[in-house]
Design an enzyme around this catalytic site. Structure first.
Site, mmCIF file in Angstrom:
data_model
loop_
_atom_site.group_PDB
_atom_site.id
_atom_site.type_symbol
_atom_site.label_atom_id
_atom_site.label_comp_id
_atom_site.label_asym_id
_atom_site.label_seq_id
_atom_site.Cartn_x
_atom_site.Cartn_y
_atom_site.Cartn_z
ATOM 1 N N PRO A 89 0.824 -1.228 0.000
ATOM 2 C CA PRO A 89 0.000 0.000 0.000
ATOM 3 C C PRO A 89 0.849 1.265 0.000
ATOM 4 O O PRO A 89 0.341 2.356 -0.223
ATOM 5 C CB PRO A 89 -0.838 -0.118 1.282
ATOM 6 C CG PRO A 89 -0.260 -1.224 2.074
ATOM 7 C CD PRO A 89 0.591 -2.063 1.177
ATOM 8 N N GLU A 116 2.834 -8.257 8.844
ATOM 9 C CA GLU A 116 2.957 -6.799 8.907
ATOM 10 C C GLU A 116 3.883 -6.235 7.832
ATOM 11 O O GLU A 116 4.173 -5.048 7.821
ATOM 12 C CB GLU A 116 3.452 -6.376 10.300
ATOM 13 C CG GLU A 116 2.422 -6.582 11.393
ATOM 14 C CD GLU A 116 1.079 -5.922 11.062
ATOM 15 O OE1 GLU A 116 1.065 -4.695 10.855
ATOM 16 O OE2 GLU A 116 0.062 -6.635 11.012
ATOM 17 N N ARG A 154 -3.760 -9.218 -20.277
ATOM 18 C CA ARG A 154 -4.695 -8.915 -21.353
ATOM 19 C C ARG A 154 -4.147 -7.902 -22.350
ATOM 20 O O ARG A 154 -4.765 -7.653 -23.390
ATOM 21 C CB ARG A 154 -6.065 -8.528 -20.800
ATOM 22 C CG ARG A 154 -6.089 -7.285 -19.984
ATOM 23 C CD ARG A 154 -7.412 -7.141 -19.266
ATOM 24 N NE ARG A 154 -8.538 -6.885 -20.157
ATOM 25 C CZ ARG A 154 -8.714 -5.778 -20.868
ATOM 26 N NH1 ARG A 154 -7.815 -4.818 -20.820
ATOM 27 N NH2 ARG A 154 -9.772 -5.629 -21.642
ATOM 28 N N ASP A 169 -10.445 -0.013 -24.547
ATOM 29 C CA ASP A 169 -10.799 -0.078 -23.127
ATOM 30 C C ASP A 169 -10.822 1.291 -22.474
ATOM 31 O O ASP A 169 -10.117 2.189 -22.896
ATOM 32 C CB ASP A 169 -9.727 -0.862 -22.344
ATOM 33 C CG ASP A 169 -9.786 -2.327 -22.616
ATOM 34 O OD1 ASP A 169 -10.819 -2.795 -23.103
ATOM 35 O OD2 ASP A 169 -8.774 -2.993 -22.343
HETATM 36 N N1 ADE Z 1 -0.789 -5.224 0.221
HETATM 37 C C1 ADE Z 1 -1.713 -4.872 1.129
HETATM 38 N N2 ADE Z 1 -2.497 -3.896 0.672
HETATM 39 C C2 ADE Z 1 -2.068 -3.608 -0.584
HETATM 40 C C3 ADE Z 1 -2.465 -2.668 -1.587
HETATM 41 N N3 ADE Z 1 -3.465 -1.813 -1.394
HETATM 42 N N4 ADE Z 1 -1.785 -2.662 -2.743
HETATM 43 C C4 ADE Z 1 -0.743 -3.491 -2.935
HETATM 44 N N5 ADE Z 1 -0.320 -4.391 -2.033
HETATM 45 C C5 ADE Z 1 -0.971 -4.443 -0.868
#
Ligand code: ADE
Length: 244
Positions: A89, A116, A154, A169
């Site tokens: 994230p 974590e 794809r 697309d």
């Molecule tokens: N691992 C946990 N959440 C994630 C996300 N939003 N994007 C990529 N990998 C992740």
């Protein structure tokens, strides 16, 4: 394209991608998937790959050594070093443009974290790209890795089959896609837009472009603004046109 996924849950990746279009792409040999179990690289007989975090705090962290060894084992089998994408994230947001860029590679190594996260030192050592699929947190990188693999697959010629192209697309040209209709002509009293039955391809193309612009303006003003900056001549194409 050859995908090499470093994960603690290889069966999740294999099962998630073995059906439908990605499954067929693999059967046809257009894409290959090598799901590598990081646990196979544990240096202890319990196959343990996680430990507590220095400095305290809840949860366990994936340790550097098994991740490093799994990654190096894949790299050593390749002709030249591959990019290593870490799903997190904290990465930059995945876009169609990033997918097009990565689709040019012959091999891609995708690293999935769990618990974590992963010891920062191995990330510094092996990772070339950090990608997030959105501003929310999943339990691991496996689903994000599948999102990335599906999106890239794809784009590979032949994967969508029989002249179907990804070119129209949503996002491929910076706009959302126009609405589409199939039979019957009238369903629950709703008529297919008559222009689509006119047989006039130029008019259909113009209508679709207007719908794309109107939809993007309504639903994604951020994309619309960017598109208009890059295509000032398109101004007016979406005027007064409601897509819904
Ligand atoms: N691992 C946990 N959440 C994630 C996300 N939003 N994007 C990529 N990998 C992740």
């Amino acid at each position: 394209m050859r995908f090499h996924v470093l994960t603690l849950f290889p069966e999740m990746i294999e099962q998630g991608l073995s059906t439908s279009i990605t499954g067929r792409a693999m059967q046809k040999g257009l894409v290959s998937l090598d799901a590598v179990n990081i646990r196979d690289y544990a240096d202890n007989k319990h196959r343990k790959v996680d430990d507590y975090t220095y400095g305290g705090g809840a949860g366990m962290l994936m340790q550097a050594q098994p991740v490093y060894d799994a990654c190096m084992s894949v790299q050593s089998r390749l002709d030249r070093p591959a990019r290593v994408v870490y799903m997190t994230p904290q990465g930059s947001i995945f876009t169609q443009q990033k997918a097009q860029e990565l689709a040019q590679e012959e091999d891609l190594i995708i690293l999935c974290g769990h618990y974590e996260g992963i010891d920062e030192r191995v990330l510094e050592e092996v990772v070339t790209d950090e990608i997030s699929i959105g501003d929310y947190v999943l339990t691991g990188g496996e689903l994000p890795a599948m999102v990335v693999i599906d999106t890239i697959s794809r784009l590979i010629p032949g994967v969508l089959g029989n002249g179907v192209s990804a070119d129209t697309d949503s996002f491929m040209n910076g706009l959302l896609e126009y609405p589409q209709y199939s039979r019957p002509e009238i369903w629950r009293g709703k008529q297919v837009p008559p222009i689509l039955l006119s047989g006039d391809h130029a008019k259909v193309d113009r209508w679709r472009k207007e719908q794309s612009l109107a939809r993007t303006r309504e639903r994604r003003p951020d994309l619309y603004r960017k598109y208009m900056e890059e295509h000032p001549e398109a101004e007016g194409g979406a005027k007064g046109k409601k897509s819904r």
